[in-house]
Every structure is written in structure tokens, then in C-alpha cells.
Design an enzyme around this catalytic site. Structure first.
Site, short mmCIF file in Angstrom:
data_model
loop_
_atom_site.label_atom_id
_atom_site.label_comp_id
_atom_site.label_asym_id
_atom_site.label_seq_id
_atom_site.Cartn_x
_atom_site.Cartn_y
_atom_site.Cartn_z
N ARG A 118 2.43 -0.65 -4.95
CA ARG A 118 2.36 -1.92 -4.66
C ARG A 118 1.28 -2.57 -3.59
O ARG A 118 1.36 -1.75 -2.39
CB ARG A 118 3.61 -2.84 -4.67
CG ARG A 118 4.44 -3.16 -3.40
CD ARG A 118 4.97 -1.80 -2.83
NE ARG A 118 5.71 -1.17 -3.54
CZ ARG A 118 6.84 -1.23 -3.91
NH1 ARG A 118 7.58 -2.07 -2.99
NH2 ARG A 118 7.82 -0.54 -4.67
N ILE A 167 5.93 6.59 -0.63
CA ILE A 167 4.83 7.33 -0.94
C ILE A 167 3.74 6.75 -0.30
O ILE A 167 3.33 5.60 -0.77
CB ILE A 167 4.67 7.85 -2.30
CG1 ILE A 167 5.67 8.61 -2.59
CG2 ILE A 167 3.41 8.62 -2.47
CD1 ILE A 167 5.89 8.68 -4.42
N GLY A 188 1.06 -1.09 -0.25
CA GLY A 188 -0.07 -0.06 -0.06
C GLY A 188 0.88 1.15 0.04
O GLY A 188 0.67 2.07 0.76
N HIS A 189 1.88 1.23 -0.84
CA HIS A 189 2.73 2.10 -1.02
C HIS A 189 3.66 2.16 -2.15
O HIS A 189 3.79 1.01 -2.76
CB HIS A 189 3.67 2.50 0.38
CG HIS A 189 4.62 1.39 0.63
ND1 HIS A 189 5.41 0.94 -0.18
CD2 HIS A 189 4.35 0.40 1.71
CE1 HIS A 189 6.07 -0.29 0.27
NE2 HIS A 189 5.32 -0.71 1.42
N ALA A 190 4.41 3.18 -2.64
CA ALA A 190 5.42 3.13 -3.76
C ALA A 190 6.73 3.85 -2.98
O ALA A 190 6.60 4.27 -1.88
CB ALA A 190 5.13 4.04 -4.98
#
Ligand code: TYD
Length: 135
Positions: free
Chosen positions: A98, A123, A51-53
Site C-alpha cells: 500500500r 516488508i 510504501g510497505h506491506a
């Protein structure tokens, strides 16, 4: 800017004999220098991870045992990859969102990363990710 087409499966070389399989990762196997290794285990089957990049980080995600789904997004396109072979890792370049779910029982997820942990490289907000991709 990176796209989901830049995400790829890396096949990890193996040595096979009657005693079993031995998979080897050397510096030539992956396109970055490994600065950190971490792993997820005892993951509940309904867990949702990621749940982030990352702005700069590259990672290779390997299902050492069991399987899980990796959903990747580049702001325009998305894809889901089921990882279920310990000699096939998913190379996720920087700038890709992802999410990971559908963990099998007893699953172990190994992550090789191109730098040490740095929260400022994350992020974690999807709208901020979309703005990052447009910038
Ligand atoms: P997080 O990146 O949210 O995990 P995942 O992407 O697997 O869902 O990290 C969970 C917590 O662990 C968060 O508080 C940050 C911390 N953490 C570290 O301290 N070092 C690390 O190398 C990683 C990956 C996370």
C-alpha cells in the site's frame, strides 16, 4: 496468497438523528480483533505514506476527516481507492502493498490494526515484497 480482490470497503454502521451522525465500530464490525489504533494528522498534501506491506497484519483505514488515495498492489494487479467518507473504511488484509498520497487539507486518517507495532512484520522493499508473494 492474498490478492487485491481480498481488500474491501467496510461500511461502518451509523446512528443518525437531528444532532448529527454517530458511527460505531464493535467487534462484529470488522473481521479482526483490534490490538492497536493510530492516526495520521497534520499530513502535508504532498506527503507519501505507506510504501510497505505486512506479512500478517490486517488493517482498517478510515478517513475520519478529509480524503486521500490508497494505492494497493498484490504483485500482479493494482488499484487506487479514494477514501473520502468517515463511515467507509478500507480493509487491507496481509500481503498487500500500500501507498497513500493525495491527502486533503486537515485530513485525519485513522488506522485500526490487528496487532501491536512490530517492525519485523513489515516488508518495506518492493522487490522483497514480490519475492514474498512468490514464496
Ligand atoms: P510507518 O509505518 O513508516 O508510517 P506510514 O506507513 O504511515 O508511512 O511509520 C513511521 C514511523 O513510526 C516508523 O519509524 C515506525 C513508527 N511507528 C511506531 O512506532 N508505531 C506504530 O504503530 C506505527 C504505525 C509506526
Amino acid at each position: 496468497m492474498t490478492k487485491i480482490e481480498d481488500v474491501s470497503i467496510i461500511e461502518i454502521p451509523r446512528v443518525h438523528d437531528e444532532r448529527g451522525l454517530l458511527a460505531v465500530i464493535e467487534d462484529t464490525t470488522i473481521p479482526f480483533k483490534i490490538e492497536r489504533v493510530y492516526y495520521l494528522y497534520d499530513v502535508p498534501s504532498d506527503a507519501f505514506r505507506g510504501g510497505h506491506a505486512h506479512k500478517k497484519l490486517w488493517q482498517l483505514i478510515i478517513p475520519l476527516s478529509g480524503s486521500f488515495d490508497v494505492h494497493i498492489k498484490d504483485g500482479q494487479n493494482e488499484q487506487t481507492i479514494n477514501l473520502n467518507k468517515p463511515h467507509k473504511g478500507l480493509l487491507i488484509v496481509s500481503g498487500i502493498w500500500r501507498e497513500i498520497d493525495n491527502f486533503s487539507s486537515g485530513c485525519v486518517c485513522l488506522v485500526l490494526a490487528s496487532s501491536v507495532y512490530n517492525e519485523s512484520d513489515y516488508i518495506r522493499d518492493y522487490n522483497a515484497f514480490l519475492a514474498f508473494k512468490k514464496s
